[in-house]
Design a protein around this motif. Sequence first.
Motif, PDB file in Angstrom:
ATOM      1  N   LEU A 176      51.688  -6.772  48.007  1.00 15.41           N
ATOM      2  CA  LEU A 176      51.401  -7.363  49.317  1.00 15.41           C
ATOM      3  C   LEU A 176      52.654  -7.788  50.075  1.00 15.41           C
ATOM      4  N   ASP A 177      53.806  -7.636  49.447  1.00 15.54           N
ATOM      5  CA  ASP A 177      55.061  -7.894  50.152  1.00 15.54           C
ATOM      6  C   ASP A 177      55.554  -6.641  50.860  1.00 15.54           C
ATOM      7  N   LEU A 178      54.863  -5.525  50.709  1.00 15.81           N
ATOM      8  CA  LEU A 178      55.238  -4.260  51.337  1.00 15.81           C
ATOM      9  C   LEU A 178      54.168  -3.842  52.325  1.00 15.81           C
ATOM     10  N   GLU A 190      48.805  -9.774  60.834  1.00 13.47           N
ATOM     11  CA  GLU A 190      47.677 -10.519  61.392  1.00 13.47           C
ATOM     12  C   GLU A 190      46.576 -10.703  60.348  1.00 13.47           C
ATOM     13  N   MET A 191      46.296  -9.660  59.604  1.00 15.74           N
ATOM     14  CA  MET A 191      45.222  -9.724  58.618  1.00 15.74           C
ATOM     15  C   MET A 191      45.591 -10.613  57.435  1.00 15.74           C
ATOM     16  N   LYS A 192      46.855 -10.619  57.037  1.00 12.53           N
ATOM     17  CA  LYS A 192      47.283 -11.503  55.947  1.00 12.53           C
ATOM     18  C   LYS A 192      47.129 -12.964  56.341  1.00 12.53           C
ATOM     19  N   LYS A 193      47.216 -13.231  57.629  1.00 15.69           N
ATOM     20  CA  LYS A 193      47.142 -14.607  58.112  1.00 15.69           C
ATOM     21  C   LYS A 193      45.715 -15.046  58.407  1.00 15.69           C
ATOM     22  N   LEU A 198      43.884  -7.287  50.224  1.00 17.63           N
ATOM     23  CA  LEU A 198      43.768  -7.283  48.770  1.00 17.63           C
ATOM     24  C   LEU A 198      44.607  -6.168  48.161  1.00 17.63           C
ATOM     25  N   SER A 199      45.058  -6.396  46.933  1.00 18.72           N
ATOM     26  CA  SER A 199      45.703  -5.354  46.149  1.00 18.72           C
ATOM     27  C   SER A 199      45.548  -5.688  44.673  1.00 18.72           C
ATOM     28  N   GLU A 200      45.424  -4.664  43.831  1.00 16.40           N
ATOM     29  CA  GLU A 200      45.444  -4.934  42.390  1.00 16.40           C
ATOM     30  C   GLU A 200      46.864  -4.870  41.839  1.00 16.40           C
ATOM     31  N   LYS A 203      53.462  -8.099  43.643  1.00 17.63           N
ATOM     32  CA  LYS A 203      54.604  -7.903  44.551  1.00 17.63           C
ATOM     33  C   LYS A 203      55.651  -7.009  43.901  1.00 17.63           C
ATOM     34  N   ASN A 204      56.375  -6.308  44.756  1.00 14.24           N
ATOM     35  CA  ASN A 204      57.436  -5.374  44.347  1.00 14.24           C
ATOM     36  C   ASN A 204      56.894  -4.094  43.718  1.00 14.24           C
ATOM     37  N   THR A 205      55.583  -3.838  43.864  1.00  8.30           N
ATOM     38  CA  THR A 205      55.023  -2.564  43.419  1.00  8.30           C
ATOM     39  C   THR A 205      55.069  -1.583  44.575  1.00  8.30           C
ATOM     40  N   ALA A 206      55.810  -0.490  44.397  1.00  6.64           N
ATOM     41  CA  ALA A 206      55.959   0.509  45.452  1.00  6.64           C
ATOM     42  C   ALA A 206      54.717   1.383  45.553  1.00  6.64           C
ATOM     43  N   VAL A 207      54.620   2.114  46.652  1.00 10.57           N
ATOM     44  CA  VAL A 207      53.525   3.052  46.868  1.00 10.57           C
ATOM     45  C   VAL A 207      53.694   4.255  45.942  1.00 10.57           C
ATOM     46  N   LYS A 208      52.607   4.630  45.263  1.00  8.41           N
ATOM     47  CA  LYS A 208      52.576   5.846  44.449  1.00  8.41           C
ATOM     48  C   LYS A 208      51.295   6.603  44.773  1.00  8.41           C
ATOM     49  N   ARG A 209      51.364   7.919  44.646  1.00  8.32           N
ATOM     50  CA  ARG A 209      50.241   8.762  45.057  1.00  8.32           C
ATOM     51  C   ARG A 209      48.933   8.366  44.371  1.00  8.32           C
ATOM     52  N   HIS A 210      48.991   8.091  43.069  1.00  6.25           N
ATOM     53  CA  HIS A 210      47.752   7.803  42.348  1.00  6.25           C
ATOM     54  C   HIS A 210      47.171   6.432  42.674  1.00  6.25           C
ATOM     55  N   HIS A 211      47.931   5.590  43.395  1.00  5.13           N
ATOM     56  CA  HIS A 211      47.410   4.277  43.775  1.00  5.13           C
ATOM     57  C   HIS A 211      46.277   4.388  44.803  1.00  5.13           C
ATOM     58  N   PHE A 212      46.259   5.461  45.591  1.00  7.56           N
ATOM     59  CA  PHE A 212      45.287   5.535  46.682  1.00  7.56           C
ATOM     60  C   PHE A 212      43.862   5.771  46.195  1.00  7.56           C
ATOM     61  N   PRO A 213      43.627   6.724  45.287  1.00  7.07           N
ATOM     62  CA  PRO A 213      42.261   6.796  44.750  1.00  7.07           C
ATOM     63  C   PRO A 213      41.858   5.549  43.981  1.00  7.07           C
TER      64      PRO A 213
END
Length: 290
Positions: A176-178, A190-193, A198-200, A203-213
Motif C-alpha cells: 500500500l506504499d506503492l 483519495e481512497m486511502k484517506k 486493501l492488499s494482502e 509494504k515494499n512488495t513490488a508489482v508481480k504478474r501473478h499478483h493480479f489473479p
Amino acid sequence: MDNQEVLEKLLLKLVYCDGIGITNKWKILNFAQKYAEIPLTLDVIRKRIQPTKNWGVFVESWLQTTPEWLEEKLKDQKFITYFSKEYPENLRHIADPPLVLFYEGDLKLLDYSTLAVVGARLATPYAYNVLYQLIPKLVTKKQVIVSGLAKGVDYYSHQLTIGFGGKTIGVVGCGLDLCYPKEVLPIFLEMKKNHLVLSEYPKNTAVKRHHFPMRNRIIAGISQGTCVIEAKERSGSLITAQLALEYGKEVFAIPGEIISGQSNGCHRLIQDGAKCVFQWQDILEELPNY
C-alpha cells in the motif's frame, strides 16, 4: 501465550516468507493448528508442503523473520488477519483466503452491500458512458463499488462513485506504499484517506504478474456480485467473474458491439449464464441485501 496467539504470530511470519505460495502457507498453518504439540521445524514443514524449487529462498526468509524483525516491519501498517473478528466472513470460505488484509481507510465499508465492477484497461468511451448510466443509480441505493484500481473501467468506476458521493473499495496487487499504475495516483490517495484500499501484500512488495489473479479472488470474494464491462475473450476480468461464480456470487455482463471483439468476453459470459444487464435495476434485483 495461548494457541490462538501462537497461530497469529505464525501467520504473520508466513506473510513475509518467500519461496512458497499461499496454498503451501495454508498447509503449514493448518498443520500447526491441528498438531499444536509438534514443534514446527523446517524439517517438519518440508515434509508437509508441496515440493518447491525455491526451498532455499523459503528457508532464508523463515530464519530472517524473527519476532523482533516482524514487530519492526509491522509497526506502521494497519492490518487484520484471518483470525481477526473484522476479517470479512465471505472471504473465509474461498479457497486459500488471504492470511492478512493490509488496509488504509475505512474498514467498516466491508460491512456494506458491495458490487464489483471490472473490465477493460483500454476502455472505450462506450464503457465510460455505460458506467455513467449505472454508477450514480447504484450509489443512491447505497452500493459500495469494488474494483482493482487499474486503468480503464476500474479507474472510471472508482472515480464516478466518488464523484457522485458514494463509497468505494480498491484491491491492489502490491504494497500500500506503492501506486500502480502511476496514472491512478490522485484517486489512490483519495481512497486511502476517505474510502478503503486493501492488499494482502505488506509494504515494499513490488508489482508481480501473478499478483493480479490473486487480487481478483479478493475482489470477487468481498463482493456480493460482479459486473463485467468491455472484457475481451482473454481478459483478466473474466478471472474475477469465474471466481465469483465459483464462490456462488451473482455475475452480470454488459453487452457491447460485436465487430471489434472488445466485449466478446462479456458475450461469452452471457452465453454461459451471466445476467445480461442494460439498466441498473437488472443488477440490484439480484443482490441478496437489496
